[in-house]
Design a protein around this motif. Structure first.
Motif, short mmCIF file in Angstrom:
data_model
loop_
_atom_site.label_atom_id
_atom_site.label_comp_id
_atom_site.label_asym_id
_atom_site.label_seq_id
_atom_site.Cartn_x
_atom_site.Cartn_y
_atom_site.Cartn_z
N MET A 1 0.84 -1.18 0.00
CA MET A 1 0.00 0.00 0.00
C MET A 1 0.89 1.24 0.00
O MET A 1 1.87 1.32 0.72
N ALA A 2 0.51 2.22 -0.79
CA ALA A 2 1.24 3.48 -0.85
C ALA A 2 0.46 4.55 -0.08
O ALA A 2 -0.77 4.57 -0.11
N VAL A 3 1.20 5.42 0.62
CA VAL A 3 0.58 6.54 1.32
C VAL A 3 1.19 7.81 0.77
O VAL A 3 2.39 8.06 0.93
N ILE A 4 0.38 8.61 0.10
CA ILE A 4 0.85 9.86 -0.48
C ILE A 4 1.15 10.85 0.64
O ILE A 4 0.34 11.05 1.54
N GLY A 5 2.33 11.47 0.59
CA GLY A 5 2.71 12.47 1.57
C GLY A 5 3.42 11.92 2.79
O GLY A 5 3.55 12.62 3.79
N ARG A 6 3.87 10.69 2.72
CA ARG A 6 4.49 10.08 3.89
C ARG A 6 5.66 9.20 3.45
O ARG A 6 5.58 8.51 2.45
N GLY A 7 6.70 9.23 4.25
CA GLY A 7 7.83 8.34 4.02
C GLY A 7 7.51 6.93 4.48
O GLY A 7 6.56 6.71 5.24
N ALA A 8 8.29 5.97 4.05
CA ALA A 8 8.03 4.56 4.36
C ALA A 8 8.10 4.27 5.85
O ALA A 8 7.42 3.36 6.34
N ASP A 9 8.88 5.04 6.61
CA ASP A 9 9.05 4.76 8.04
C ASP A 9 8.11 5.58 8.92
O ASP A 9 8.20 5.53 10.14
N GLU A 10 7.19 6.33 8.35
CA GLU A 10 6.28 7.17 9.12
C GLU A 10 4.93 6.48 9.31
O GLU A 10 4.57 5.59 8.53
N TYR A 20 -4.20 2.10 -7.30
CA TYR A 20 -3.42 2.21 -8.52
C TYR A 20 -4.13 1.40 -9.60
O TYR A 20 -4.87 0.47 -9.30
N ARG A 21 -3.89 1.77 -10.82
CA ARG A 21 -4.42 0.98 -11.93
C ARG A 21 -3.27 0.20 -12.54
O ARG A 21 -2.22 0.76 -12.83
N ALA A 22 -3.49 -1.06 -12.73
CA ALA A 22 -2.47 -1.89 -13.38
C ALA A 22 -2.44 -1.56 -14.87
O ALA A 22 -3.37 -0.93 -15.40
#
Length: 159
Positions: A1-10, A20-22
């Motif tokens: 899952m991707a979170v817009i506006g956040r780093g991976a460790d937050e 997302y669209r494949a």
């Protein structure tokens, strides 16, 4: 899952934003928006592509996140439904003195070198409020048509 506006460790609250669209057009991984800290965003696209709908969904979702206060600037009136949904809607006001007197003619669409523009400039220099500026116009010794033109343009500032 991707979170817009956040780093991976937050971590922190998020708002579902879609998927997302494949490449084959199928739905892929979910996408969320970070709600843990302030962000600014700009949504662009051609007419009818869903910009207003996207922003409305974000604003509605953010209204339900504790501590989040979405701010929507809506010069076109596209988000009038937010008020019906319980959102606080306000019309910002600017004090007349926040604009330098020399800038008033251009602000209301007049040339400062023309009679009406010059009159608006003088009124802005003499008064601290729009009402005071209108009084200054009425008390001026300018011709009635110049006063009327200046007054009509000054009415733009009140709208």
């Amino acid at each position: 899952m991707a979170v817009i506006g956040r780093g991976a460790d937050e971590s922190g609250p998020t708002l579902p934003f879609g998927h997302y669209r494949a490449r084959d057009g199928s739905v892929s991984a979910p996408v969320k928006v970070d709600c843990a800290r302030p962000h600014a965003a700009c949504v662009v696209g051609k007419r009818g592509s869903g910009k207003s709908n996207t922003l409305a969904l974000l604003a509605e979702g953010l209204c339900e996140v504790d501590g989040a206060v979405p701010v929507v600037v809506d010069p076109m009136g596209a988000f009038s439904g937010l008020e019906a949904a319980g959102a606080m809607v306000c019309e910002p006001r600017v004090q007349a003195t926040a604009v330098p007197p020399a800038e008033w003619p251009a602000l209301v669409g007049l040339d400062p070198a023309d009679s009406a523009g010059s009159l608006v400039w003088q009124a802005a220099d003499a008064a601290d409020t729009l009402a005071g500026m209108r009084e200054a116009l009425a008390e001026s010794d300018a011709t009635p048509d110049v006063v009327r033109t200046a007054g009509n343009h000054l009415a733009r500032a009140a709208s």
